[in-house]
Design an enzyme around this catalytic site. Structure first.
Site, PDB file in Angstrom:
ATOM      1  N   CYS A 110       0.846  -1.201   0.000  1.00 39.63           N
ATOM      2  CA  CYS A 110       0.000   0.000   0.000  1.00 39.63           C
ATOM      3  C   CYS A 110       0.877   1.246   0.000  1.00 39.63           C
ATOM      4  O   CYS A 110       0.654   2.187  -0.783  1.00 39.63           O
ATOM      5  CB  CYS A 110      -0.926  -0.025   1.226  1.00 39.63           C
ATOM      6  N   CYS A 111       1.920   1.263   0.864  1.00 38.45           N
ATOM      7  CA  CYS A 111       2.848   2.411   0.898  1.00 38.45           C
ATOM      8  C   CYS A 111       3.549   2.574  -0.453  1.00 38.45           C
ATOM      9  O   CYS A 111       3.800   3.691  -0.897  1.00 38.45           O
ATOM     10  CB  CYS A 111       3.890   2.241   2.009  1.00 38.45           C
ATOM     11  N   CYS A 193      -0.789   8.574   7.366  1.00 35.76           N
ATOM     12  CA  CYS A 193      -2.152   8.309   6.919  1.00 35.76           C
ATOM     13  C   CYS A 193      -3.058   8.081   8.127  1.00 35.76           C
ATOM     14  O   CYS A 193      -2.630   7.539   9.146  1.00 35.76           O
ATOM     15  CB  CYS A 193      -2.167   7.076   6.024  1.00 35.76           C
ATOM     16  N   CYS A 196      -3.347   4.565   9.718  1.00 34.14           N
ATOM     17  CA  CYS A 196      -2.067   3.986  10.150  1.00 34.14           C
ATOM     18  C   CYS A 196      -1.381   4.835  11.222  1.00 34.14           C
ATOM     19  O   CYS A 196      -0.190   4.662  11.489  1.00 34.14           O
ATOM     20  CB  CYS A 196      -1.142   3.808   8.951  1.00 34.14           C
ATOM     21  N   CYS A 221       8.070   3.719   6.022  1.00 35.47           N
ATOM     22  CA  CYS A 221       7.185   3.425   4.896  1.00 35.47           C
ATOM     23  C   CYS A 221       7.971   3.154   3.625  1.00 35.47           C
ATOM     24  O   CYS A 221       7.407   2.796   2.613  1.00 35.47           O
ATOM     25  CB  CYS A 221       6.229   4.585   4.672  1.00 35.47           C
TER      26      CYS A 221
HETATM   27  S1  SF4 Z   1       0.616   4.636   5.714  1.00 39.52           S
HETATM   28 FE1  SF4 Z   1      -1.064   3.118   5.645  1.00 39.52          FE
HETATM   29  S2  SF4 Z   1      -2.687   3.935   4.288  1.00 39.52           S
HETATM   30 FE2  SF4 Z   1      -0.799   5.183   4.050  1.00 39.52          FE
HETATM   31  S3  SF4 Z   1       0.162   4.351   2.261  1.00 39.52           S
HETATM   32 FE3  SF4 Z   1       1.110   3.297   4.020  1.00 39.52          FE
HETATM   33  S4  SF4 Z   1      -0.154   1.480   4.439  1.00 39.52           S
HETATM   34 FE4  SF4 Z   1      -1.285   2.795   3.000  1.00 39.52          FE
END
Ligand code: SF4
Length: 227
Positions: A110-111, A193, A196, A221
């Site tokens: 996701c990151c 985010c 998170c 991240c």
């Molecule tokens: S911090 Fe969480 S929502 Fe944001 S990009 Fe990374 S995994 Fe995705």
């Protein structure tokens, strides 16, 4: 070193980056440190463009600060980069909207889509990037210097606030009436985010609220990881 000397060194470093590493950019994620750098760039008129990554999952308070920042620093526009639509749709439709809680792999995926890929576009063609990292912030940041070659992204990376303490950051923000993220007043020292990031308790590490369900050694991240 007095704070005034430290501040003068920070401003001198920003001018050096603008002079010797043009085009240079500053990655602003609207944390307290990033607002200090935004203010220093605006006031010193160092020729460093500012960008931000909108992951699509930021807290409302961060968007409010984006707006305030645009109003307070009209001469310093912040270019926003978004994730690629197709990759985001594929990931969410395959793994679910909150897949990052399921495993470190899915969290990193996701990151990758929401932060790393847009960061690569933001850094393309640049000679240097500037961040608001401080050494105190995390066990993964203890050996950082104020300048290092970012081999993963192929350009120089500068951390002008590396020696600043948390107290100095806040004194500078308050003394200069700089807007900051309202979540900082609700025990969120480090903000990413919305799903998170959580508030921390007294005595917890400042980054304990980021990906709080993971082992502290993995808690980056990918934006600031050395290859
Ligand atoms: S911090 Fe969480 S929502 Fe944001 S990009 Fe990374 S995994 Fe995705």
């Amino acid at each position: 070193m007095t704070f005034e000397e430290k501040l003068a060194e920070t401003i001198a470093l920003l001018h050096k980056i603008a002079g010797e590493f043009s085009p240079a950019v500053f990655a602003n994620s609207f944390g307290a440190e990033d607002m200090v750098i935004t203010d220093l760039i605006a006031k010193s008129q160092a020729n460093i463009d500012i960008f931000s990554l909108d992951t699509g999952r930021l807290p409302a308070q961060t968007y409010a600060l984006m707006q305030k920042s645009a109003e307070q620093y009209p001469s310093q526009p912040i270019k926003v980069f978004f994730p690629q639509t197709a990759a985001t749709e594929n990931f969410v439709n395959q793994h679910g909207i909150n897949a990052f809680y399921e495993s470190v792999e899915l969290r990193k995926a996701c990151c990758q889509i929401r932060k790393i890929e847009p960061l690569k576009r933001a850094l393309a063609g640049k000679k240097a990037w500037v961040t608001g990292l401080r050494r105190e912030q995390s066990p993964t940041r203890t050996d950082l210097g104020n300048q290092e070659y970012d081999s993963g992204n192929g350009l120089e990376k500068f951390n002008p606030l590396i020696e600043w303490t948390e107290k100095e950051v806040w004194a500078y923000l308050r003394d200069n009436n700089i807007p900051y993220n309202a979540l900082h007043d609700q025990h969120y020292p480090s903000i990413g985010c919305e799903p998170c990031t959580r508030a921390i308790s007294i005595g917890e590490d400042v980054r304990a609220g980021r990906w709080w369900w993971e082992d502290p050694a993995n808690k980056e991240c990918g934006l600031h990881v050395k290859k």
